[in-house]
Design an enzyme around this catalytic site. Structure first.
Site, PDB file in Angstrom:
ATOM      1  N   ALA A 156       0.853  -1.183   0.000  1.00 34.31           N
ATOM      2  CA  ALA A 156       0.000   0.000   0.000  1.00 34.31           C
ATOM      3  C   ALA A 156       0.892   1.238   0.000  1.00 34.31           C
ATOM      4  O   ALA A 156       2.038   1.192   0.469  1.00 34.31           O
ATOM      5  CB  ALA A 156      -0.905  -0.010   1.231  1.00 34.31           C
ATOM      6  N   GLY A 207       0.708  -5.195   0.926  1.00 38.80           N
ATOM      7  CA  GLY A 207      -0.515  -5.315   0.151  1.00 38.80           C
ATOM      8  C   GLY A 207      -0.283  -5.957  -1.209  1.00 38.80           C
ATOM      9  O   GLY A 207      -1.203  -6.552  -1.788  1.00 38.80           O
ATOM     10  N   GLU A 253      -0.415  -9.570  -0.535  1.00 35.82           N
ATOM     11  CA  GLU A 253      -1.818  -9.909  -0.240  1.00 35.82           C
ATOM     12  C   GLU A 253      -2.661  -9.926  -1.515  1.00 35.82           C
ATOM     13  O   GLU A 253      -3.529 -10.785  -1.694  1.00 35.82           O
ATOM     14  CB  GLU A 253      -2.387  -8.906   0.773  1.00 35.82           C
ATOM     15  CG  GLU A 253      -1.752  -9.072   2.151  1.00 35.82           C
ATOM     16  CD  GLU A 253      -2.072  -7.925   3.095  1.00 35.82           C
ATOM     17  OE1 GLU A 253      -1.962  -6.748   2.659  1.00 35.82           O
ATOM     18  OE2 GLU A 253      -2.421  -8.187   4.249  1.00 35.82           O
ATOM     19  N   GLU A 287       5.084  -5.144   6.919  1.00 33.09           N
ATOM     20  CA  GLU A 287       4.355  -4.037   7.554  1.00 33.09           C
ATOM     21  C   GLU A 287       4.861  -3.717   8.947  1.00 33.09           C
ATOM     22  O   GLU A 287       4.832  -2.581   9.398  1.00 33.09           O
ATOM     23  CB  GLU A 287       2.846  -4.372   7.631  1.00 33.09           C
ATOM     24  CG  GLU A 287       2.126  -4.364   6.298  1.00 33.09           C
ATOM     25  CD  GLU A 287       2.140  -5.709   5.582  1.00 33.09           C
ATOM     26  OE1 GLU A 287       3.015  -6.552   5.877  1.00 33.09           O
ATOM     27  OE2 GLU A 287       1.277  -5.908   4.724  1.00 33.09           O
TER      28      GLU A 287
HETATM   29  N1  DAK Z   1       4.572   3.189  -0.908  1.00 36.00           N
HETATM   30  C1  DAK Z   1       4.967   4.335  -1.500  1.00 36.00           C
HETATM   31  N2  DAK Z   1       6.107   4.464  -2.217  1.00 36.00           N
HETATM   32  C2  DAK Z   1       6.899   3.386  -2.320  1.00 36.00           C
HETATM   33  C3  DAK Z   1       6.557   2.144  -1.726  1.00 36.00           C
HETATM   34  C4  DAK Z   1       5.330   2.060  -0.990  1.00 36.00           C
HETATM   35  N3  DAK Z   1       4.872   0.918  -0.418  1.00 36.00           N
HETATM   36  N4  DAK Z   1       7.544   1.246  -2.002  1.00 36.00           N
HETATM   37  C5  DAK Z   1       8.437   1.925  -2.751  1.00 36.00           C
HETATM   38  N5  DAK Z   1       8.071   3.199  -2.935  1.00 36.00           N
HETATM   39  C6  DAK Z   1       8.765   4.249  -3.668  1.00 36.00           C
HETATM   40  C7  DAK Z   1       9.994   4.715  -2.899  1.00 36.00           C
HETATM   41  O1  DAK Z   1       9.637   5.676  -1.937  1.00 36.00           O
HETATM   42  C8  DAK Z   1      10.842   5.314  -4.017  1.00 36.00           C
HETATM   43  O2  DAK Z   1      10.323   6.602  -4.337  1.00 36.00           O
HETATM   44  P1  DAK Z   1      11.326   7.831  -4.685  1.00 36.00           P
HETATM   45  O3  DAK Z   1      12.214   7.945  -3.513  1.00 36.00           O
HETATM   46  O4  DAK Z   1      12.059   7.367  -5.932  1.00 36.00           O
HETATM   47  O5  DAK Z   1      10.404   8.984  -4.902  1.00 36.00           O
HETATM   48  C9  DAK Z   1      10.526   4.389  -5.189  1.00 36.00           C
HETATM   49  O6  DAK Z   1       9.294   3.730  -4.880  1.00 36.00           O
HETATM   50  C10 DAK Z   1      11.602   3.333  -5.389  1.00 36.00           C
HETATM   51  O7  DAK Z   1      11.798   2.668  -4.136  1.00 36.00           O
HETATM   52  P2  DAK Z   1      13.229   2.452  -3.475  1.00 36.00           P
HETATM   53  O8  DAK Z   1      14.156   3.575  -3.851  1.00 36.00           O
HETATM   54  O9  DAK Z   1      13.025   2.191  -2.025  1.00 36.00           O
HETATM   55  O10 DAK Z   1      13.716   1.138  -4.236  1.00 36.00           O
HETATM   56  P3  DAK Z   1      14.669  -0.007  -3.689  1.00 36.00           P
HETATM   57  O11 DAK Z   1      14.938  -0.895  -4.849  1.00 36.00           O
HETATM   58  O12 DAK Z   1      15.844   0.585  -2.963  1.00 36.00           O
HETATM   59  O13 DAK Z   1      13.812  -0.802  -2.604  1.00 36.00           O
HETATM   60  C11 DAK Z   1      11.800  -1.885  -1.789  1.00 36.00           C
HETATM   61  C12 DAK Z   1      12.659  -1.505  -3.023  1.00 36.00           C
HETATM   62  C13 DAK Z   1      10.495  -2.494  -2.328  1.00 36.00           C
HETATM   63  C14 DAK Z   1      12.528  -2.973  -0.968  1.00 36.00           C
HETATM   64  C15 DAK Z   1      11.539  -0.664  -0.906  1.00 36.00           C
HETATM   65  O14 DAK Z   1      11.004   0.390  -1.741  1.00 36.00           O
HETATM   66  C16 DAK Z   1      10.566  -0.896   0.206  1.00 36.00           C
HETATM   67  O15 DAK Z   1      10.929  -1.458   1.249  1.00 36.00           O
HETATM   68  N6  DAK Z   1       9.313  -0.418   0.017  1.00 36.00           N
HETATM   69  C17 DAK Z   1       8.294  -0.489   1.058  1.00 36.00           C
HETATM   70  C18 DAK Z   1       7.789  -1.901   1.227  1.00 36.00           C
HETATM   71  C19 DAK Z   1       6.755  -1.976   2.317  1.00 36.00           C
HETATM   72  O16 DAK Z   1       7.000  -1.679   3.490  1.00 36.00           O
HETATM   73  N7  DAK Z   1       5.554  -2.400   1.954  1.00 36.00           N
HETATM   74  C20 DAK Z   1       4.433  -2.582   2.896  1.00 36.00           C
HETATM   75  C21 DAK Z   1       3.661  -1.292   2.956  1.00 36.00           C
HETATM   76  S1  DAK Z   1       2.275  -1.419   4.100  1.00 36.00           S
HETATM   77  C22 DAK Z   1      -5.372  -2.775   3.978  1.00 36.00           C
HETATM   78  C23 DAK Z   1      -4.918  -3.257   2.793  1.00 36.00           C
HETATM   79  C24 DAK Z   1      -3.543  -3.278   2.519  1.00 36.00           C
HETATM   80  C25 DAK Z   1      -2.648  -2.791   3.426  1.00 36.00           C
HETATM   81  C26 DAK Z   1      -3.091  -2.262   4.602  1.00 36.00           C
HETATM   82  C27 DAK Z   1      -4.464  -2.248   4.891  1.00 36.00           C
HETATM   83  N8  DAK Z   1      -6.783  -2.754   4.292  1.00 36.00           N
HETATM   84  C28 DAK Z   1      -7.702  -3.451   3.417  1.00 36.00           C
HETATM   85  C29 DAK Z   1      -7.244  -2.210   5.517  1.00 36.00           C
HETATM   86  C30 DAK Z   1      -1.246  -2.830   3.066  1.00 36.00           C
HETATM   87  C31 DAK Z   1      -0.267  -2.247   3.775  1.00 36.00           C
HETATM   88  C32 DAK Z   1       1.092  -2.231   3.220  1.00 36.00           C
HETATM   89  O17 DAK Z   1       1.357  -2.761   2.162  1.00 36.00           O
END
Ligand code: DAK
Length: 259
Positions: free
Chosen positions: A66, A110, A113, A133
């Site tokens: 997300a 997400g 998921e 998360e």
């Molecule tokens: N959201 C927003 N931007 C993101 C992102 C994300 N989840 N993941 C990556 N980006 C963006 C980065 O900020 C970066 O943007 P700029 O800095 O270039 O502007 C760009 O994408 C490239 O990312 P990185 O520079 O970080 O690239 P790397 O290759 O170094 O790393 C990575 C890739 C995937 C390992 C890293 O970006 C990362 O750790 N991303 C976050 C992963 C994460 O924590 N995902 C879980 C998020 S929480 C629900 C339904 C769903 C959910 C919740 C509730 N309901 C139905 C209630 C879901 C929640 C989640 O998914």
């Protein structure tokens, strides 16, 4: 319909392909993308020419979760009060035709998921699955704590959810999260092969099989077996059951009418 966060096309007039397309954000899922994804899937589901749907992303990311930039400012009242994402997130579960996830790169949070909500996952060798998360102070919110343990067992699911460790494609296949692992440059070819194979099957039986397997996955075994038995009986009301069995006995190719 034109979409801003998706690319939508068909293959051989029978397979609907939805490609998540927010490349700068690694296909992070926001409200607009989830609304558009629900609309695209429902449109394919309602199209009689389509027999199977594929959801995919880019080489680098299926979806990195997300959109954290959208979530960062939310308070409890925003997410609980407005039922964050739920209003459109479950759309994929209402799709009755088979949906295959073709995953390369990151499928995190997400994104993992979403892949798990598809009927099965074909992974490229560079795929990485995770529920990280906890690293940003939340827990999986779209079924990750429920579908992941059912797919890979409690121990691996706890490991991933609690430590945020990612699972690579090979481990995901061993654990049963994905059905097959293929070279990255063969991902769409293999996935389309599977999708086209499904399109050749009698449509009603494919929908009933999907519904029944989902019952096994989501409910108690005794309920699932009973549900399966009823749908099995119902197949004998279809013309394609007659055609399929007649063709087998006559040693000829069946001509299914999807009725
Ligand atoms: N959201 C927003 N931007 C993101 C992102 C994300 N989840 N993941 C990556 N980006 C963006 C980065 O900020 C970066 O943007 P700029 O800095 O270039 O502007 C760009 O994408 C490239 O990312 P990185 O520079 O970080 O690239 P790397 O290759 O170094 O790393 C990575 C890739 C995937 C390992 C890293 O970006 C990362 O750790 N991303 C976050 C992963 C994460 O924590 N995902 C879980 C998020 S929480 C629900 C339904 C769903 C959910 C919740 C509730 N309901 C139905 C209630 C879901 C929640 C989640 O998914």
């Amino acid at each position: 319909m034109a979409y801003e966060t998706l690319q939508v096309r068909t293959e051989a007039g029978q397979v609907g392909i939805v490609t998540l397309h927010r490349p700068k954000q690694l296909n992070a899922l926001n409200d607009q993308l989830m609304d558009e994804l629900g609309a695209a899937l429902k449109a394919f589901d309602a199209d009689d020419a389509i027999g199977c749907i594929v959801v995919t992303g880019s080489e680098k990311a299926f979806a990195a979760g997300a959109d954290i930039s959208a979530m960062a400012k939310y308070e409890f009242a925003d997410v609980y009060g407005r039922d964050f994402i739920s209003r459109n997130w479950e759309a994929i579960r209402s799709i009755r035709k088979p949906v295959i996830a073709a995953v390369s790169g990151f499928a995190l949070g997400g994104g993992c998921e979403l892949a798990m909500m598809c009927d099965f996952i074909i992974a490229a060798e560079n795929a990485k699955f995770g529920q990280p998360e906890i690293k940003i102070g939340i827990i999986p919110g779209a079924g990750g704590t429920q579908r992941l343990p059912r797919a890979v067992g409690k121990s691996k699911a706890m490991d991933m959810v609690l430590t945020s460790r990612m699972m690579d494609a090979q481990e995901a296949e061993r654990a049963g999260l994905v059905s097959r692992v293929v070279p990255l440059d063969k991902l769409m070819e293999e996935t389309l092969g599977a999708a086209l194979a499904i399109c050749q099957m009698p449509r009603l039986a494919a929908m009933a099989a999907k519904e029944s397997v989902n019952r096994a996955f989501e409910g108690a075994l005794s309920d699932g077996v009973q549900f399966e038995r009823r749908l099995f009986h119902a197949m004998f009301a279809t013309a394609d059951q007659k055609e399929g069995m007649d063709a087998f006995l006559a040693k000829r190719t069946p001509a299914f009418g999807h009725r």
